[in-house]
Design an enzyme around this catalytic site. Structure first.
Site, PDB file in Angstrom:
ATOM      1  N   TYR A   1       0.874  -1.188   0.000  1.00  0.00           N
ATOM      2  CA  TYR A   1       0.000   0.000   0.000  1.00  0.00           C
ATOM      3  C   TYR A   1       0.904   1.229   0.000  1.00  0.00           C
ATOM      4  O   TYR A   1       1.474   1.605   1.011  1.00  0.00           O
ATOM      5  CB  TYR A   1      -0.899  -0.034   1.236  1.00  0.00           C
ATOM      6  CG  TYR A   1      -1.877   1.124   1.372  1.00  0.00           C
ATOM      7  CD1 TYR A   1      -2.065   2.080   0.379  1.00  0.00           C
ATOM      8  CD2 TYR A   1      -2.655   1.243   2.519  1.00  0.00           C
ATOM      9  CE1 TYR A   1      -2.971   3.113   0.513  1.00  0.00           C
ATOM     10  CE2 TYR A   1      -3.572   2.281   2.673  1.00  0.00           C
ATOM     11  CZ  TYR A   1      -3.722   3.214   1.666  1.00  0.00           C
ATOM     12  OH  TYR A   1      -4.626   4.241   1.817  1.00  0.00           O
TER      13      TYR A   1
ATOM     14  N   LYS B   1      -1.027  -1.178  -4.299  1.00  0.00           N
ATOM     15  CA  LYS B   1      -2.125  -0.194  -4.364  1.00  0.00           C
ATOM     16  C   LYS B   1      -1.439   1.152  -4.500  1.00  0.00           C
ATOM     17  O   LYS B   1      -0.761   1.608  -3.575  1.00  0.00           O
ATOM     18  CB  LYS B   1      -2.967  -0.274  -3.096  1.00  0.00           C
ATOM     19  CG  LYS B   1      -3.978   0.817  -2.955  1.00  0.00           C
ATOM     20  CD  LYS B   1      -5.020   0.418  -1.938  1.00  0.00           C
ATOM     21  CE  LYS B   1      -5.318   1.489  -0.926  1.00  0.00           C
ATOM     22  NZ  LYS B   1      -5.627   2.797  -1.495  1.00  0.00           N
TER      23      LYS B   1
HETATM   24  O1  NGF Z   1      -8.882   8.213   1.438  1.00  0.00           O
HETATM   25  C1  NGF Z   1      -7.830   8.282   0.862  1.00  0.00           C
HETATM   26  C2  NGF Z   1      -6.730   9.043   1.476  1.00  0.00           C
HETATM   27  N1  NGF Z   1      -7.597   7.741  -0.336  1.00  0.00           N
HETATM   28  C3  NGF Z   1      -8.591   6.903  -0.964  1.00  0.00           C
HETATM   29  C4  NGF Z   1      -8.008   5.549  -1.174  1.00  0.00           C
HETATM   30  O2  NGF Z   1      -6.815   5.592  -1.902  1.00  0.00           O
HETATM   31  C5  NGF Z   1      -7.737   5.036   0.240  1.00  0.00           C
HETATM   32  C6  NGF Z   1      -9.131   7.474  -2.232  1.00  0.00           C
HETATM   33  O3  NGF Z   1     -10.205   6.679  -2.614  1.00  0.00           O
HETATM   34  C7  NGF Z   1      -7.935   3.662   0.398  1.00  0.00           C
HETATM   35  O4  NGF Z   1      -8.097   2.943  -0.526  1.00  0.00           O
HETATM   36  C8  NGF Z   1      -7.889   3.189   1.777  1.00  0.00           C
HETATM   37  O5  NGF Z   1      -8.911   3.206   2.435  1.00  0.00           O
HETATM   38  O6  NGF Z   1      -6.829   2.820   2.232  1.00  0.00           O
HETATM   39  C9  NGF Z   1      -9.583   8.922  -2.010  1.00  0.00           C
HETATM   40  O7  NGF Z   1     -10.411   9.020  -0.883  1.00  0.00           O
HETATM   41  C10 NGF Z   1     -10.339   9.461  -3.206  1.00  0.00           C
HETATM   42  O8  NGF Z   1      -9.597   9.270  -4.362  1.00  0.00           O
HETATM   43  C11 NGF Z   1     -10.670  10.942  -3.009  1.00  0.00           C
HETATM   44  O9  NGF Z   1      -9.478  11.708  -3.042  1.00  0.00           O
HETATM   45  O10 NGF Z   1      -6.308   9.952   0.590  1.00  0.00           O
END
Ligand code: NGF
Length: 289
Positions: A133, A161
């Site tokens: 990640y 990821k």
């Molecule tokens: O929430 C975040 C932090 N990133 C998410 C995702 O990459 C996090 C992204 O969907 C994720 O997968 C996890 O829960 O670990 C964003 O919220 C989205 O693109 C809006 O910017 O940045």
């Protein structure tokens, strides 16, 4: 393991306790309405880094119990406490999670040797697979192509990821590691990432916007870029509104509009104000009705 994965939200009550009924509803909504291929459990969206080990385990248990084998499950077990990461890796593997993921160790400035040791310690402690990640803007950890290559020498490390906007690095990774899984992590850049050949995407907004996410992904894979872009435009209008209003609070409030008990965020994240909730209601009406 390819496809669209919601980074699962967790419902908390006003006191910050896990609301298991609400958590199950969010899981069901992802399966039945968003029709995702899988869930990424214990990520940033799950407010994981504010939880105790027992709470993390309970979430893994409840989600697995609700999902059974209906869709794929990835357990994010990473922690700066390596012993905790190993304990969670064993726990999630015993529960039957399809793969593990671990955030790059953060806060201290670990060098690459230490990062490699971290991943190998976690994955060599279990009979499972690991997805790195990488989220440099939150962790401050930027790995280069050769460092990813060194981690990928371990066959149990099957992918990454990629939550970053460095599309030069993404393209270089796609070319150099054709056999590894790459998941896009920024929902607002999904079309561009799909054009570069990612195998799937993991995102927070898919908890409400999973159908559009799949459309973007599949249209782009079919080469229908103009059509995919139209949907990315709508998606990014929504994401812009969500980010301006408060990311996880707003996604939860949009779910609440659909009758899901998505609850509160864990402190120190703030509680949504009446104004934030009214904005979320307007988003629900604008984008989902
Ligand atoms: O929430 C975040 C932090 N990133 C998410 C995702 O990459 C996090 C992204 O969907 C994720 O997968 C996890 O829960 O670990 C964003 O919220 C989205 O693109 C809006 O910017 O940045």
């Amino acid at each position: 393991m390819k496809g669209i994965y919601s980074a699962l939200l967790v419902s908390f009550d006003k006191e910050g306790n896990i609301n298991e009924k609400g958590l199950r509803q969010i899981v069901r909504h992802n399966i039945d309405v968003n029709k995702v291929d899988g869930l990424y459990v214990g990520g940033s969206t799950g407010e994981n880094f504010m939880l105790s080990t027992d709470e993390k385990k309970r979430i893994f248990e409840v989600v697995k119990d609700e999902v059974k084998d209906q869709i794929k499950l990835i357990a994010q077990v990473g922690s700066v406490n390596l012993k905790e990461a190993v304990e969670l890796a064993k726990f999630a593997t015993d529960l039957g999670y399809d793969a593990l993921s671990a955030v790059t160790p953060f806060y201290y400035k670990f060098d690459f040797k230490e990062i490699k040791h971290y991943y190998e310690t976690i994955i060599n402690s279990v009979d499972n697979k690991m997805i790195i990640y990488s989220i440099p803007f939150l962790t401050g950890v930027n790995m280069n192509l050769d460092q990813f290559a060194e981690l990928f020498e371990n066959d149990k490390i099957i992918g990454v990821k990629f939550t970053a906007a460095d599309f030069y690095l993404l393209e270089r990774m796609r070319k150099r590691f054709p056999e590894k899984l790459i998941y896009a992590g920024f929902d607002e850049m999904m079309l561009s990432a799909t054009v570069l050949g990612v195998d799937g995407a993991i995102g927070s907004t898919f908890n409400v916007n999973g159908i559009r996410a799949r459309q973007i992904f599949e249209l782009a894979q079919e080469g229908k870029i103009a059509e995919a872009l139209e949907i990315q435009h709508v998606t990014n209008d929504l994401i812009t509104d969500i980010l301006e209003n408060g990311l996880y609070q707003t996604i939860k409030a949009i779910l609440e509009e659909q009758g899901i008990d998505a609850g509160f965020c864990r402190q120190p994240m703030k509680e949504s104000t009446p104004e934030m909730r009214a904005n979320a209601k307007a988003m629900y009406e604008k984008y989902f009705q």
